[in-house]
Design a protein around this motif. Structure first.
Motif, short mmCIF file in Angstrom:
data_model
loop_
_atom_site.label_atom_id
_atom_site.label_comp_id
_atom_site.label_asym_id
_atom_site.label_seq_id
_atom_site.Cartn_x
_atom_site.Cartn_y
_atom_site.Cartn_z
N GLN A 81 0.82 -1.20 0.00
CA GLN A 81 0.00 0.00 0.00
C GLN A 81 0.86 1.26 0.00
O GLN A 81 0.57 2.22 -0.71
N SER A 82 1.95 1.26 0.76
CA SER A 82 2.82 2.44 0.81
C SER A 82 3.43 2.73 -0.56
O SER A 82 3.58 3.89 -0.96
N GLU A 83 3.77 1.69 -1.31
CA GLU A 83 4.30 1.88 -2.66
C GLU A 83 3.24 2.46 -3.59
O GLU A 83 3.54 3.34 -4.41
N ASP A 85 0.68 4.30 -2.66
CA ASP A 85 0.46 5.68 -2.24
C ASP A 85 1.55 6.60 -2.79
O ASP A 85 1.26 7.72 -3.26
N GLU A 86 2.79 6.14 -2.76
CA GLU A 86 3.90 6.93 -3.30
C GLU A 86 3.71 7.17 -4.80
O GLU A 86 3.89 8.29 -5.29
N LEU A 87 3.33 6.13 -5.52
CA LEU A 87 3.11 6.27 -6.96
C LEU A 87 1.95 7.22 -7.26
O LEU A 87 2.03 8.03 -8.20
N ARG A 88 0.89 7.15 -6.48
CA ARG A 88 -0.25 8.07 -6.67
C ARG A 88 0.20 9.51 -6.48
O ARG A 88 -0.19 10.41 -7.23
N GLY A 89 1.03 9.74 -5.46
CA GLY A 89 1.55 11.08 -5.21
C GLY A 89 2.40 11.58 -6.37
O GLY A 89 2.29 12.74 -6.79
N ARG A 90 3.23 10.70 -6.91
CA ARG A 90 4.08 11.09 -8.04
C ARG A 90 3.23 11.40 -9.26
O ARG A 90 3.49 12.37 -9.99
N ARG A 93 1.63 14.84 -8.82
CA ARG A 93 2.59 15.91 -9.08
C ARG A 93 2.84 16.08 -10.58
O ARG A 93 2.90 17.22 -11.09
#
Length: 107
Positions: A81-83, A85-90, A93
């Motif tokens: 899930q953390s991965e 979430d990081e991809l969604r943030g990228r 942006r």
């Protein structure tokens, strides 16, 4: 039996009450016997061992199942899930940067 089916079986084992888990373990072992992957004695031994572990220390069994599920998912390449979430943030942006560039070109 393919990897997705195994993952589904393992996830089913990790969820629910002891009776649901027991029934699911039996179903999986019966399916493996029908497919010729294990013999009936191996299936019975597997079910008996698993049920014994569950009865002796249910909390430890749950932790073991969580580790097994986590490891299986990693082996299959399922992102955490953390991965995600990081991809969604990228992606957010990058979309913002594209919109900004489009807005600059219209001025």
């Amino acid at each position: 039996m393919d990897n997705n089916n195994w993952l589904q079986q393992i996830l089913t084992l990790g969820i629910g009450t002891t009776s649901l888990v027991a029934e699911r373990v039996r179903e999986v072992s019966e399916q493996l016997v029908k497919e010729g992957k294990i013999d009936p004695e191996q299936a019975k031994s597997f079910v008996d061992d698993l049920m014994g572990q569950m009865k002796l220390d249910p909390a430890n069994f749950e932790l073991q199942m969580q580790r097994l599920i986590r490891t299986t998912m990693q082996d299959l390449g399922v992102p955490r899930q953390s991965e995600m979430d990081e991809l969604r943030g990228r992606i957010d942006r990058l979309e913002r940067q594209v919109r900004d560039q489009e807005n600059k070109s219209w001025k």
